[in-house]
Design an enzyme around this catalytic site. Structure first.
Site: not given
Length: 235
Positions: A85, A27
């Site tokens: 995600k 991320k």
């Protein structure tokens, strides 16, 4: 319970792998709670990750733009992520969220049916106008996702438990399981809270801050020793 650790670069990914994390989740914290990193970073992390571990990556805290989001999700998939995600930040209703996630699932599964799609809501959705976190399991089920997840949108020291109590989290986990899906919980989780999530039956716990030096998700960096400690707590 599986431990998902979220590195922002290759150096942190190496620490997460050495520490024994079960899922390596790429991320980019400066871009938000589920901030998206760059395709080449995902690819680099995939290349150094042992074959027995899965790589996850975030598409971002996304708007209600199904075309944009499905295209971005496809980019995450072809960059090598096993888990894709999506943070349902700009979707305000069940219908908008299902619309986005259906398109993501179609795009991702067209590349590889074994890719794992994660619908992620926010425990503090009321603070940012996002979709109700307690309907994320239904959204995941009705759009064909594999995992229902909760995180926190604002990283200001408040954790998942500051917004949802154990009873609500247990209901989230049990509802998700009843649909044949996996549950994932994150949101400034402290190491002493891992035992609670384990007791509740959570499948995956997502952590960054508690694995970083000084407990700081932004200024700190992931440390192998901290990851090792967290892995033991999940076993």
């Amino acid at each position: 319970m599986l431990l998902l650790i979220s590195p922002k670069n290759i150096e942190e990914a190496k620490e997460a792998i050495a520490g024994g994390a079960h899922i390596i989740d790429v991320k980019n914290p400066p871009e938000g709670s589920l901030g998206a990193n760059f395709p080449w970073v995902i690819e680099e992390v995939k290349n150094i990750t042992p074959k027995n571990l899965l790589v996850s990556a975030t598409v971002g805290d996304v708007p209600y733009k199904p075309g944009t989001v499905s295209l971005a999700a496809l980019g995450v998939a072809v960059s090598g992520a096993d888990y894709i995600k999506v943070g349902l930040y700009g979707t305000k209703t069940y219908y908008e969220a299902v619309d986005v996630m259906e398109k993501v699932v179609k795009a991702v599964k067209s590349v590889d049916k074994n890719k794992i799609v994660v619908a992620a809501g926010y425990a503090d959705a009321y603070r940012v106008g996002a979709v109700d976190p307690l309907i994320i399991p239904k959204i995941a089920r009705d759009s064909g996702c594999d995992v229902a997840m909760l995180d926190t949108a604002l990283k200001d020291g408040m954790s998942l438990f500051d917004h949802l109590d154990e009873k609500l989290l247990k209901e989230f986990i049990e509802e998700t399981r009843s649909y044949g899906l996996k549950s994932a919980l994150a949101g400034s989780i402290k190491k002493e809270e891992i035992a609670i999530l384990k007791k509740l039956g959570c499948d995956i716990v997502g952590i960054r801050g508690a694995a970083c030096s000084y407990g700081d998700r932004n200024e700190g960096t992931i440390q192998k020793e901290l990851v090792e400690e967290l892995v033991k707590l999940c076993e």
